[in-house]
Design an enzyme around this catalytic site. Structure first.
Site, PDB file in Angstrom:
ATOM      1  N   LYS A 317       0.826  -1.212   0.000  1.00 57.38           N
ATOM      2  CA  LYS A 317       0.000   0.000   0.000  1.00 57.38           C
ATOM      3  C   LYS A 317       0.861   1.264   0.000  1.00 57.38           C
ATOM      4  O   LYS A 317       0.698   2.154   0.833  1.00 57.38           O
ATOM      5  CB  LYS A 317      -0.976  -0.001   1.177  1.00 57.38           C
ATOM      6  CG  LYS A 317      -1.990  -1.141   1.141  1.00 57.38           C
ATOM      7  CD  LYS A 317      -2.997  -1.027   2.284  1.00 57.38           C
ATOM      8  CE  LYS A 317      -4.091  -2.072   2.156  1.00 57.38           C
ATOM      9  NZ  LYS A 317      -3.620  -3.425   2.451  1.00 57.38           N
ATOM     10  N   PHE A 318       1.761   1.345  -0.981  1.00 60.41           N
ATOM     11  CA  PHE A 318       2.599   2.531  -1.114  1.00 60.41           C
ATOM     12  C   PHE A 318       1.723   3.777  -1.300  1.00 60.41           C
ATOM     13  O   PHE A 318       0.707   3.728  -2.000  1.00 60.41           O
ATOM     14  CB  PHE A 318       3.536   2.395  -2.316  1.00 60.41           C
ATOM     15  CG  PHE A 318       4.628   1.382  -2.125  1.00 60.41           C
ATOM     16  CD1 PHE A 318       5.664   1.618  -1.231  1.00 60.41           C
ATOM     17  CD2 PHE A 318       4.619   0.187  -2.830  1.00 60.41           C
ATOM     18  CE1 PHE A 318       6.685   0.687  -1.059  1.00 60.41           C
ATOM     19  CE2 PHE A 318       5.630  -0.743  -2.663  1.00 60.41           C
ATOM     20  CZ  PHE A 318       6.661  -0.493  -1.765  1.00 60.41           C
TER      21      PHE A 318
END
Length: 495
Positions: A317-318
């Site tokens: 989940k950058f």
């Protein structure tokens, strides 16, 4: 012909004798086996073909190459170059090229990340006709995959010669893709030859024939034709790989391995690997004690990925600026840029995040467009998911799809108008029954997720992993079967 592949002295065999002898020789060296063999699909086959061992019998390889060259002349095939399907057919194609004088080209399984980054090696011209060479064809999927790449390089592909046609739909499937199949051996010829010399009993003959006839349904053939016709619309290499795995394993199941200890994760993947197309990991929750444990985890999960044929999605989940994301991809202890196939990312930071990830070559991005948790802020912005979709412009080849609860496209587009690129939809919060977990997670049924909300890949975590260890495989198989049934129903509803 002895086991070396050479005719016995004084022997001038006719064509039928030549093929009969080839069959018995293949059996004698172990390239054809009878017994009980568990396939990657989980089914038990009474026959197994392993033509990879041909590389250890150079004279036999040469004899087979001569038969292929003669077949091309008998069929009056017209071609300028030839190409072996990776990997087993490569040495065969090399020898055909040598004895015929026809140039050979090579299709890589994936583009190099350095140098020229070619997918096709060798010398050829636009509109050259290319003959494909394969060892064994079942549905023809590998042939179509190679033909798709070569056609993208403006080569003309109309014919393939295989050593053996298993008779399980390849002829029809290839024909629907504009490719004529020519085989040295058919499965009927092979079985009859072995029965004639008492290697195969009549009972075994019937058993093998029944298995081959029933192991591929008309649905399998139709979905194979439909999906492979759509593969050119899938912009990312990993997206195409994932679809091929889905077809091969009849699975659109992704398990989210949300466990606390890395050894537990590996143990669960070992049990569930046969049923999944994708493994979703959360590396920062696995309680690694040192860098050596991370390296061991990487080594073993990649081995399992090869063993059971699935891809790896790290649910990182950058969401930061591009330069920071690149550091996160490279940095120890996880060094994601070196081994994962895909990563997840939020769209909140803008398209720079896609640019930063795309520079790492083989890694592709799954963008989070919608979430399944109750009250999430993205759901309160009507245009959020469509704005995430529009971020992909210019970066299509590095985006595999979206984490979402519905089909993603430009704002205001109808279902029929949604983009010409096929970005896969990954839908979490899928369960056998609709429910909530009391912590904001909302669950939907498999049928609703796929047939109504248009999910391509269902993501399941606790619905499987919370089961007793002895029930894990059975539960995963239930999700696999129901998920695949729903997806093929949706994909084939207009056929």
């Amino acid at each position: 012909m002895d086991q070396s592949g050479e005719p016995c002295k004084g022997e001038i065999p006719d064509k039928d004798q030549q093929l009969d002898t080839l069959v018995t020789t293949l059996h004698d060296i172990g390239a054809i086996k009878f017994g009980q063999f568990k396939l990657k699909s989980g089914s038990i086959s009474p026959i197994y073909f392993d033509l990879r061992i041909l590389i250890s019998y150079p004279n036999l390889l040469k004899s087979i190459a001569s038969l292929i060259w003669q077949k091309s002349k008998d069929e009056k095939l017209n071609f300028d170059v030839l190409c072996g399907i990776p990997y087993t057919a490569l040495p065969i194609a090399t020898i055909v090229s040598f004895i015929s004088g026809v140039p050979m080209i090579l299709k890589r399984n994936e583009a190099k990340t350095h140098g020229t980054k070619k997918m096709v090696e060798g010398i050829f011209k636009i509109s050259n006709r290319c003959l494909l060479i394969e060892d064994v064809v079942t549905t023809g999927s590998s042939v179509i995959e190679t033909a798709t790449v070569l056609r993208a390089h403006e080569l003309i592909i109309t014919d393939v010669i295989s050593i053996l046609d298993r008779g399980q739909g390849a002829y029809e499937n290839l024909a629907s893709n504009g490719i004529n199949l020519h085989s040295i051996l058919s499965i009927d010829l092979l079985l009859n030859s072995l029965q004639k010399v008492n290697i195969l009993s009549q009972e075994q003959h019937i058993q093998v024939t029944d298995f081959l006839n029933t192991n591929l349904t008309s649905t399998d053939l139709k979905i194979g034709i439909k999906i492979r016709s759509l593969l050119p619309t899938v912009p990312s290499v990993n997206g195409q790989k994932l679809l091929e795995i889905m077809l091969k394993k009849k699975s659109n199941l992704c398990v989210s391995f949300d466990l606390e200890k890395w050894l537990e994760v590996l143990d669960a993947i070992e049990q569930l690997g046969p049923f999944i197309c994708l493994a979703k990991t959360h590396l920062d929750t696995y309680n690694f004690e040192n860098y050596e444990q991370v390296l061991e985890f990487r080594r073993r999960i990649l081995q399992l990925s090869e063993k059971y044929s699935f891809l790896i999605l790290e649910d990182r989940k950058f969401s930061d600026i591009g330069s920071t994301v690149q550091k996160q991809l490279r940095s120890k202890p996880y060094e994601l840029s070196k081994w994962v196939h895909m990563v997840t990312a939020h769209g909140i930071s803008g398209p720079g995040i896609l640019q930063s990830i795309s520079e790492f070559g083989p890694i592709s991005t799954v963008l989070i467009a919608e979430m399944s948790s109750e009250g999430n802020l993205a759901s309160k912005i009507p245009t959020y998911s469509s704005q995430v979709f529009e971020m992909t412009s210019g970066y299509e080849s590095s985006v595999t799809g979206f984490v979402s609860q519905s089909k993603i496209g430009k704002f205001g587009e109808s279902e029929d108008q949604i983009n010409s690129n096929w970005f896969l939809q990954f839908t979490p919060g899928v369960s056998l029954t609709a429910k909530t977990d009391g912590l904001g997670q909302q669950y939907t049924t498999i049928e609703e997720a796929i047939e109504i909300r248009n999910a391509d890949i269902i993501i399941v975590g606790r619905g499987i992993l919370n089961k007793p260890k002895e029930e894990l495989a059975l539960t995963a198989e239930e999700y696999q079967i129901k998920g695949w049934t729903s997806w093929t129903t949706r994909m084939l509803k207009d056929i």
